[in-house]
Every structure is written in structure tokens, then in C-alpha cells.
Design a protein around this motif. Structure first.
Motif, PDB file in Angstrom:
ATOM      1  N   ILE A 133       0.924  -1.139   0.020  1.00 45.10           N
ATOM      2  CA  ILE A 133      -0.118  -0.058   0.078  1.00 45.10           C
ATOM      3  C   ILE A 133       0.752   1.164   0.098  1.00 45.10           C
ATOM      4  O   ILE A 133       1.950   1.357   0.638  1.00 45.10           O
ATOM      5  CB  ILE A 133      -1.089   0.062   1.339  1.00 45.10           C
ATOM      6  CG1 ILE A 133      -1.770  -1.100   1.313  1.00 45.10           C
ATOM      7  CG2 ILE A 133      -1.906   1.145   1.162  1.00 45.10           C
ATOM      8  CD1 ILE A 133      -2.574  -1.516   0.222  1.00 45.10           C
ATOM      9  N   THR A 134       0.494   2.171  -0.795  1.00 45.93           N
ATOM     10  CA  THR A 134       1.288   3.592  -0.865  1.00 45.93           C
ATOM     11  C   THR A 134       0.756   4.354   0.271  1.00 45.93           C
ATOM     12  O   THR A 134      -0.007   3.965   0.995  1.00 45.93           O
ATOM     13  CB  THR A 134       0.886   4.149  -2.206  1.00 45.93           C
ATOM     14  OG1 THR A 134      -0.461   4.756  -2.019  1.00 45.93           O
ATOM     15  CG2 THR A 134       1.102   3.296  -3.466  1.00 45.93           C
ATOM     16  N   GLU A 135       1.529   5.506   0.253  1.00 47.67           N
ATOM     17  CA  GLU A 135       1.276   6.451   1.731  1.00 47.67           C
ATOM     18  C   GLU A 135      -0.037   7.135   1.560  1.00 47.67           C
ATOM     19  O   GLU A 135      -0.518   7.466   2.578  1.00 47.67           O
ATOM     20  CB  GLU A 135       2.410   7.509   1.565  1.00 47.67           C
ATOM     21  CG  GLU A 135       3.839   7.084   1.668  1.00 47.67           C
ATOM     22  CD  GLU A 135       4.847   8.244   1.458  1.00 47.67           C
ATOM     23  OE1 GLU A 135       4.364   9.521   1.357  1.00 47.67           O
ATOM     24  OE2 GLU A 135       5.916   7.941   1.870  1.00 47.67           O
ATOM     25  N   VAL A 136      -0.604   7.130   0.434  1.00 50.21           N
ATOM     26  CA  VAL A 136      -2.275   7.652   0.367  1.00 50.21           C
ATOM     27  C   VAL A 136      -3.108   6.410   0.289  1.00 50.21           C
ATOM     28  O   VAL A 136      -4.221   6.671   0.093  1.00 50.21           O
ATOM     29  CB  VAL A 136      -2.378   8.429  -1.002  1.00 50.21           C
ATOM     30  CG1 VAL A 136      -1.566   9.616  -0.885  1.00 50.21           C
ATOM     31  CG2 VAL A 136      -1.945   7.461  -2.182  1.00 50.21           C
ATOM     32  N   GLU A 137      -2.598   5.393   0.947  1.00 48.26           N
ATOM     33  CA  GLU A 137      -3.361   3.998   1.011  1.00 48.26           C
ATOM     34  C   GLU A 137      -4.022   3.678  -0.155  1.00 48.26           C
ATOM     35  O   GLU A 137      -5.419   3.109  -0.017  1.00 48.26           O
ATOM     36  CB  GLU A 137      -4.535   4.258   2.160  1.00 48.26           C
ATOM     37  CG  GLU A 137      -3.980   4.986   3.352  1.00 48.26           C
ATOM     38  CD  GLU A 137      -5.009   5.016   4.518  1.00 48.26           C
ATOM     39  OE1 GLU A 137      -6.476   5.067   4.447  1.00 48.26           O
ATOM     40  OE2 GLU A 137      -4.544   5.079   5.865  1.00 48.26           O
ATOM     41  N   LYS A 138      -3.379   3.697  -1.399  1.00 47.08           N
ATOM     42  CA  LYS A 138      -3.793   3.105  -2.452  1.00 47.08           C
ATOM     43  C   LYS A 138      -2.851   1.794  -2.890  1.00 47.08           C
ATOM     44  O   LYS A 138      -1.598   1.714  -2.407  1.00 47.08           O
ATOM     45  CB  LYS A 138      -3.668   3.976  -3.569  1.00 47.08           C
ATOM     46  CG  LYS A 138      -4.812   4.901  -3.546  1.00 47.08           C
ATOM     47  CD  LYS A 138      -4.862   5.935  -4.710  1.00 47.08           C
ATOM     48  CE  LYS A 138      -6.119   6.884  -4.835  1.00 47.08           C
ATOM     49  NZ  LYS A 138      -5.964   7.912  -5.651  1.00 47.08           N
ATOM     50  N   ARG A 139      -3.434   1.001  -3.620  1.00 49.05           N
ATOM     51  CA  ARG A 139      -2.580  -0.329  -4.000  1.00 49.05           C
ATOM     52  C   ARG A 139      -1.288   0.382  -4.738  1.00 49.05           C
ATOM     53  O   ARG A 139      -1.313   1.137  -5.274  1.00 49.05           O
ATOM     54  CB  ARG A 139      -3.248  -1.538  -4.810  1.00 49.05           C
ATOM     55  CG  ARG A 139      -3.980  -2.057  -4.046  1.00 49.05           C
ATOM     56  CD  ARG A 139      -4.918  -3.134  -4.925  1.00 49.05           C
ATOM     57  NE  ARG A 139      -6.103  -3.830  -4.283  1.00 49.05           N
ATOM     58  CZ  ARG A 139      -6.704  -4.754  -4.894  1.00 49.05           C
ATOM     59  NH1 ARG A 139      -6.425  -4.982  -6.176  1.00 49.05           N
ATOM     60  NH2 ARG A 139      -7.763  -5.260  -4.044  1.00 49.05           N
ATOM     61  N   TYR A 140      -0.058  -0.449  -4.442  1.00 45.49           N
ATOM     62  CA  TYR A 140       1.203   0.038  -5.214  1.00 45.49           C
ATOM     63  C   TYR A 140       1.130  -1.057  -6.439  1.00 45.49           C
ATOM     64  O   TYR A 140       0.891  -2.182  -6.243  1.00 45.49           O
ATOM     65  CB  TYR A 140       2.286  -0.216  -4.377  1.00 45.49           C
ATOM     66  CG  TYR A 140       3.595  -0.140  -5.212  1.00 45.49           C
ATOM     67  CD1 TYR A 140       4.137   0.989  -5.750  1.00 45.49           C
ATOM     68  CD2 TYR A 140       4.552  -1.268  -5.235  1.00 45.49           C
ATOM     69  CE1 TYR A 140       5.207   1.009  -6.674  1.00 45.49           C
ATOM     70  CE2 TYR A 140       5.803  -1.185  -5.990  1.00 45.49           C
ATOM     71  CZ  TYR A 140       5.983  -0.141  -6.773  1.00 45.49           C
ATOM     72  OH  TYR A 140       7.099  -0.246  -7.332  1.00 45.49           O
ATOM     73  N   TYR A 141       1.351  -0.593  -7.503  1.00 43.37           N
ATOM     74  CA  TYR A 141       1.302  -1.297  -8.873  1.00 43.37           C
ATOM     75  C   TYR A 141       3.003  -1.317  -9.388  1.00 43.37           C
ATOM     76  O   TYR A 141       3.387  -0.583 -10.209  1.00 43.37           O
ATOM     77  CB  TYR A 141       0.590  -0.549  -9.861  1.00 43.37           C
ATOM     78  CG  TYR A 141      -0.980  -0.928  -9.744  1.00 43.37           C
ATOM     79  CD1 TYR A 141      -1.523  -1.977 -10.533  1.00 43.37           C
ATOM     80  CD2 TYR A 141      -1.570  -0.279  -8.781  1.00 43.37           C
ATOM     81  CE1 TYR A 141      -2.806  -2.280 -10.074  1.00 43.37           C
ATOM     82  CE2 TYR A 141      -2.933  -0.292  -8.368  1.00 43.37           C
ATOM     83  CZ  TYR A 141      -3.568  -1.377  -9.012  1.00 43.37           C
ATOM     84  OH  TYR A 141      -4.620  -1.643  -8.877  1.00 43.37           O
ATOM     85  N   PRO A 142       3.634  -2.541  -9.073  1.00 42.90           N
ATOM     86  CA  PRO A 142       5.148  -2.545  -9.524  1.00 42.90           C
ATOM     87  C   PRO A 142       5.045  -2.590 -10.965  1.00 42.90           C
ATOM     88  O   PRO A 142       4.412  -3.053 -11.532  1.00 42.90           O
ATOM     89  CB  PRO A 142       5.507  -3.767  -8.971  1.00 42.90           C
ATOM     90  CG  PRO A 142       4.469  -4.626  -8.454  1.00 42.90           C
ATOM     91  CD  PRO A 142       3.207  -3.669  -8.354  1.00 42.90           C
TER      92      PRO A 142
END
Length: 245
Positions: free
Chosen positions: A110-119
């Protein structure tokens, strides 16, 4: 006469025994534990089934109950071919930018803005995933809704030929795709809804080959900005809903 009657009874008996053996064998086969090619996919499927993500107790009979599957960021998988084992799938979301629900959310970074991280996805893995999608559509023939997104430029494929195997697809959603050739959609003869949100389609030519489509969603595409091309689409599908903004 009695001999013929006796032979007939024997034949019927043999048929009944054969049916019992086949049905019993099939029941035992479906009760086998599934060998997964990718452990992350195992966890996704476990959560979809309502099991603990660390469970190793998934059978082929369990997989028959799965009709919807959200495959998160493809960069977190080595392969997604295990989805092809879910032969009763009706809806599948791949690299989706909009979470369907909470299933599997805990698995992804999860990113800092609470969204999924897409590698990011390497070219080699991209090619492998495309082959996986072909296998999925070949095996899960009941799929009616198919969706994938190139969110954050993480699934940048230019070839969607695998869709020719989606014979029962009624609704398709392709977002942010750097794709201009959508001619393969002509093979999806049951299509009713085509959503190409923010993709690179700039001509109506490929869409004009389709039949019985009831909705086109073209927001953010070059095609939506071309009044002449949209007019052609409107004339070909006078009853369809065509969204351009």
C-alpha cells in the motif's frame, strides 16, 4: 429368449457399473488438492474462497465455486495461470485500478495515500502474462466479463489477441491501454458493452465491425474527440449508449 434377456440385463449392469466408476473417479479427482504455480495466486484464491490466506487445503472442487476473481497488480505475480483452473469463472479483473472489494487487499503493498502499489512489469513477464491470459480464456470458457487496466503504465501491452478466445464475453473493460488495434473484438460475438476508458483508440473502424453492442464508453480516448468518427458510430448503433465524456 431367456438367454437374450439375461444378456440384456448383463449389458445394463455393466453400463451401470461403468457410470458409477466414472462418477466416483470424477468425484475423487475433484477432491484432490490443487498444486499452484504461483503462491501469491494461491493466497488470492484462498481469500476468494473465504479461507485463510495461508491455507494449503484447496481442492479442484473448491475452484468450481469461484465465479468472480480479482487479480491485483500483475507485477506481484510470477504467473497468473492458476486462474485457468477456475473453470466456472464468469468475471475476471486483471491489474484493476478500482478494487472490487476487500478480497486480497491485505496481500498487496500500500502506498502512502493508502492505495495499492502497482510495481513495474518487465517485458519478459508481460509476455508471460499475455500467454497466461490466453490460457485462462481457453479454459474458463464461461467468462462473460473481462477487465484489465494499464494503471500507472504497469501493464503496457499492445497485443490483445488472447481475447479471440473469449467467445462468451459480454462486457469488456480496457483502461489506459496504449492500444490502437481492437479488431480482435470482432471475435467476441456476444459483446454488449465495450468500455475503452482512456485507451488510445482513434478510429471507429474496429468498433463498426461489432454487432448488437448496447453501450460504448469512450471517455478520454482520441476517438471521443473526433466528431466525425463518433457520428459514424452513432449511425451504425442508433440504439446504443455512447459515452464520450
Amino acid at each position: 429368449m431367456s438367454r437374450l434377456k439375461g444378456n440384456k440385463i448383463k449389458v445394463i449392469g455393466c453400463i451401470i457399473v461403468a457410470v458409477i466408476i466414472v462418477c466416483g473417479g470424477n468425484w475423487l479427482y475433484k477432491g484432490r488438492r490443487v498444486h499452484f504455480e504461483d503462491d501469491m495466486m494461491r493466497q488470492v484464491i484462498c481469500l476468494e474462497l473465504g479461507k485463510d490466506k495461508d491455507s494449503k487445503d484447496v481442492t479442484y472442487r473448491d475452484l468450481e465455486s469461484i465465479e468472480e476473481l480479482e487479480i491485483g497488480p500483475v507485477g506481484t505475480f510470477e504467473t497468473i495461470e492458476d486462474a485457468a483452473k477456475c473453470k466456472n469463472l464468469k468475471k475476471i479483473w486483471v491489474n484493476s485500478s478500482v478494487p472490487r472489494g476487500e478480497v486480497g487487499f491485505e496481500l498487496y503493498e500500500i502506498t502512502e495515500v493508502e492505495k495499492r502499489y502497482y510495481p513495474p512489469v518487465s517485458t519478459e513477464k508481460m509476455e508471460r502474462i499475455q500467454k497466461d491470459l490466453e490460457k485462462i480464456l481457453k479454459n474458463a470458457k464461461k467468462i462473460e466479463e473481462f477487465s484489465f487496466s494499464n494503471v500507472n503504465d504497469t501493464f503496457n501491452i499492445s497485443d490483445i489477441e488472447f481475447l479471440k478466445y473469449g467467445k462468451n464475453i459480454k462486457k469488456i473493460h480496457i483502461a489506459y491501454a496504449n492500444i490502437t488495434d481492437f479488431s480482435v473484438l470482432e471475435n467476441c460475438r456476444k459483446l454488449r458493452s465495450v468500455d475503452l476508458w482512456y485507451s488510445d483508440i482513434d478510429s471507429a473502424d474496429d468498433l463498426l465491425k461489432l454487432k448488437n453492442v448496447e453501450k460504448f464508453w469512450l471517455t478520454g480516448t482520441p476517438l471521443a474527440e473526433n466528431e466525425e468518427e463518433i457520428s459514424r458510430l452513432e449511425k451504425a448503433f442508433p440504439e446504443a449508449e455512447i459515452i464520450v465524456d
